[in-house]
Write a protein that holds these residues in place. Sequence first.
Motif, mmCIF file in Angstrom:
data_model
loop_
_atom_site.group_PDB
_atom_site.id
_atom_site.type_symbol
_atom_site.label_atom_id
_atom_site.label_comp_id
_atom_site.label_asym_id
_atom_site.label_seq_id
_atom_site.Cartn_x
_atom_site.Cartn_y
_atom_site.Cartn_z
ATOM 1 N N THR A 78 19.868 -9.013 -65.945
ATOM 2 C CA THR A 78 20.479 -10.178 -66.360
ATOM 3 C C THR A 78 21.211 -10.821 -65.048
ATOM 4 O OG1 THR A 78 20.863 -9.013 -68.401
ATOM 5 C CG2 THR A 78 22.248 -10.977 -67.731
ATOM 6 N N VAL A 79 21.972 -10.012 -64.254
ATOM 7 C CA VAL A 79 22.556 -10.553 -63.222
ATOM 8 C C VAL A 79 21.683 -11.301 -62.055
ATOM 9 C CG1 VAL A 79 23.872 -10.039 -61.232
ATOM 10 C CG2 VAL A 79 24.377 -8.836 -63.398
ATOM 11 N N ILE A 80 20.608 -10.632 -61.847
ATOM 12 C CA ILE A 80 19.549 -11.263 -61.006
ATOM 13 C C ILE A 80 19.079 -12.426 -61.490
ATOM 14 C CG2 ILE A 80 17.095 -11.065 -59.938
ATOM 15 C CD1 ILE A 80 17.813 -7.961 -59.624
ATOM 16 N N ILE A 81 18.653 -12.580 -62.713
ATOM 17 C CA ILE A 81 17.925 -14.004 -63.497
ATOM 18 C C ILE A 81 18.995 -14.829 -63.371
ATOM 19 C CG2 ILE A 81 16.998 -14.819 -65.245
ATOM 20 C CD1 ILE A 81 15.508 -12.526 -65.815
ATOM 21 N N SER A 82 20.437 -14.423 -63.548
ATOM 22 C CA SER A 82 21.447 -15.193 -63.576
ATOM 23 C C SER A 82 21.801 -16.049 -62.206
ATOM 24 C CB SER A 82 22.752 -14.572 -64.421
ATOM 25 O OG SER A 82 22.394 -14.334 -65.523
ATOM 26 N N VAL A 83 21.859 -15.056 -61.245
ATOM 27 C CA VAL A 83 22.089 -15.529 -59.706
ATOM 28 C C VAL A 83 21.055 -16.444 -59.412
ATOM 29 C CG1 VAL A 83 22.209 -14.936 -57.306
ATOM 30 C CG2 VAL A 83 23.559 -13.647 -59.299
ATOM 31 N N TYR A 84 19.509 -16.116 -59.609
ATOM 32 C CA TYR A 84 18.688 -17.177 -59.430
ATOM 33 C C TYR A 84 18.667 -18.437 -60.211
ATOM 34 C CZ TYR A 84 15.917 -13.229 -57.152
ATOM 35 O OH TYR A 84 15.551 -12.359 -56.559
ATOM 36 N N SER A 85 19.203 -18.449 -61.245
ATOM 37 C CA SER A 85 19.206 -19.811 -62.086
ATOM 38 C C SER A 85 20.543 -20.408 -61.371
ATOM 39 C CB SER A 85 19.650 -19.386 -63.254
ATOM 40 O OG SER A 85 20.000 -20.434 -64.021
ATOM 41 N N LEU A 86 21.604 -19.632 -60.993
ATOM 42 C CA LEU A 86 22.721 -20.329 -60.219
ATOM 43 C C LEU A 86 22.406 -21.060 -58.956
ATOM 44 C CD1 LEU A 86 25.693 -21.007 -60.952
ATOM 45 C CD2 LEU A 86 26.152 -19.066 -59.407
ATOM 46 N N LEU A 87 21.350 -20.345 -58.453
ATOM 47 C CA LEU A 87 20.923 -20.817 -56.816
ATOM 48 C C LEU A 87 19.901 -21.846 -57.073
ATOM 49 C CD1 LEU A 87 20.766 -17.354 -54.863
ATOM 50 C CD2 LEU A 87 22.541 -19.103 -54.947
ATOM 51 N N PHE A 88 18.993 -21.661 -57.965
ATOM 52 C CA PHE A 88 17.988 -22.861 -57.870
ATOM 53 C C PHE A 88 17.933 -23.761 -59.073
ATOM 54 C CE2 PHE A 88 16.470 -18.821 -55.906
ATOM 55 C CZ PHE A 88 16.051 -19.325 -54.511
ATOM 56 N N GLU A 89 18.360 -23.302 -60.362
ATOM 57 C CA GLU A 89 18.289 -24.246 -61.481
ATOM 58 C C GLU A 89 19.454 -25.211 -61.204
ATOM 59 O OE1 GLU A 89 18.635 -24.191 -66.315
ATOM 60 O OE2 GLU A 89 18.282 -22.082 -65.114
ATOM 61 N N PHE A 90 20.658 -24.524 -61.034
ATOM 62 C CA PHE A 90 21.895 -25.329 -61.136
ATOM 63 C C PHE A 90 21.987 -26.557 -60.124
ATOM 64 C CE2 PHE A 90 26.352 -26.289 -59.591
ATOM 65 C CZ PHE A 90 26.810 -26.947 -61.041
ATOM 66 N N PRO A 91 21.576 -26.466 -58.879
ATOM 67 C CA PRO A 91 21.411 -27.598 -58.146
ATOM 68 C C PRO A 91 20.378 -28.498 -58.215
ATOM 69 C CG PRO A 91 21.357 -25.512 -56.849
ATOM 70 C CD PRO A 91 21.330 -25.175 -58.317
ATOM 71 N N ALA A 92 19.448 -28.243 -58.840
ATOM 72 C CA ALA A 92 18.240 -29.121 -59.186
ATOM 73 C C ALA A 92 18.393 -30.365 -59.652
ATOM 74 C CB ALA A 92 16.953 -28.401 -60.229
ATOM 75 N N PRO A 93 19.289 -30.400 -60.847
ATOM 76 C CA PRO A 93 19.563 -31.609 -61.623
ATOM 77 C C PRO A 93 20.517 -32.583 -60.906
ATOM 78 C CG PRO A 93 20.645 -29.894 -62.668
ATOM 79 C CD PRO A 93 19.460 -29.299 -61.747
ATOM 80 N N ILE A 94 21.327 -31.941 -60.101
ATOM 81 C CA ILE A 94 22.186 -32.641 -59.062
ATOM 82 C C ILE A 94 21.478 -33.299 -57.962
ATOM 83 C CG2 ILE A 94 23.999 -32.555 -57.392
ATOM 84 C CD1 ILE A 94 25.119 -29.829 -59.024
ATOM 85 N N ILE A 95 20.328 -32.667 -57.333
ATOM 86 C CA ILE A 95 19.691 -33.394 -56.349
ATOM 87 C C ILE A 95 18.712 -34.502 -56.992
ATOM 88 C CG2 ILE A 95 17.638 -32.922 -54.993
ATOM 89 C CD1 ILE A 95 18.603 -30.046 -54.694
#
Length: 320
Positions: free
Chosen positions: A96-113
Amino acid sequence: MDKTMPLESSRTVGHAKLSFMKRVIRDFALNKYLYIMMIPVLVYYAVFHYVPMYGAVIAFKEYTPMKGILGSDWVGFQHFIDFFGSHYFWRILRNTVIISVYSLLFEFPAPIILAVMINEVRHQVFKRTVQTITYMPYFVSLVVICGMVTDFTNSKGVINSLLTFWGYDGNPMLQKPELFRAIYILSEIWQKIGWESIIYIAALMGIDQEQYEAARMDGASRWKQIMHITLPGIMPTIMIMFILRMGNMLNVGFEKIILLYTPVTYETADVISSFVYRKGLLEFGWSYSAAVGLFNSVINLILLISANYISRKVNESSLW
C-alpha cells in the motif's frame, strides 16, 4: 465600574449572537435556492458517510448477523492484535505504501504538467483536441479499462508485442509480480490525467495576464514565465490537492486492484483495501476486516492533519 463590566460583556455576547442569527437569516433569504440545492448533498453524506460510522464498533466485537451489532460479543482490540501479528500485515502495508508513494511521485504531477502544457498551446483546435482525447479514458467503465489493460499486456497484446523487439520474453505481464505496480500506476495516469488536469486549467485561467505581458517585456523566456508566474500562480491549488491526496494516501482503489491482480501477484499487488474486501466479503470476517479498515482510516486521518499543518506553516495554504 467593576460591577457593570460583566453586564456589558454579557450584552456584547448576546448582541453578537443576535447579529450572527440575523446574518444567517438574511443570507438564507437571499440564497434560499442554493441552500435547497445543498440539501441532497447533506443527506447523502449523512446517510452514506456519517450514519455508517456507528457500524465501526464491530471492529471491537465478534460480529455475527444473527446477533446483530448490539448483541455480538465484545472482544476489544483482539482483531487489531491478530492483524498486527499476522504475516499479512507487513506485506499489505508495504504494498500500500509503495503504490501510494509511486502514485504521489508520478501520478500526482502528471495532470499539473499536462495543464501547463495545454496552457502554453496557442492553437485552439489542437488544444481542444488534446483535452478531449485525454478526458475520454476517465468516462470509460473501470471494468472496460481493466479489460483493455489485460488485453494489451497479454502474450499477444499490443504492448507485449512491441516490447518483444527490445528483448522481452513475451509472457503475460500481469502474471509477473515485479511489473504489477508499474502497470497499475501507468494505467492510472492514462485514465485520470485529463480529468484531474481540469482543476489546474481552471486555476491557470485565474492568473493575471498582465504578469505575462510584463515578463515578456522584460525579456523572460516561456520557461521562465512558467517557473516564476505559472507555477506560483497555481501553487495554492496544488497544495490543496496535495493535502487531499495525503488524506487518501493509503486508500489505493481496490476495484482496479481486484480486477487486475491474481494470487500469483499477491506479493506485490495485495493492498489494505483489497485485503479488507477479501476478508470481509469473501471470507465473511466482518469484524476482522472492519478492524483493518478502521486502522487504515486512522492512518489517513493522521496523514491529512499532518499535511495540512505542514502546508499551513510552509506556504499558508491549508484546508482549515
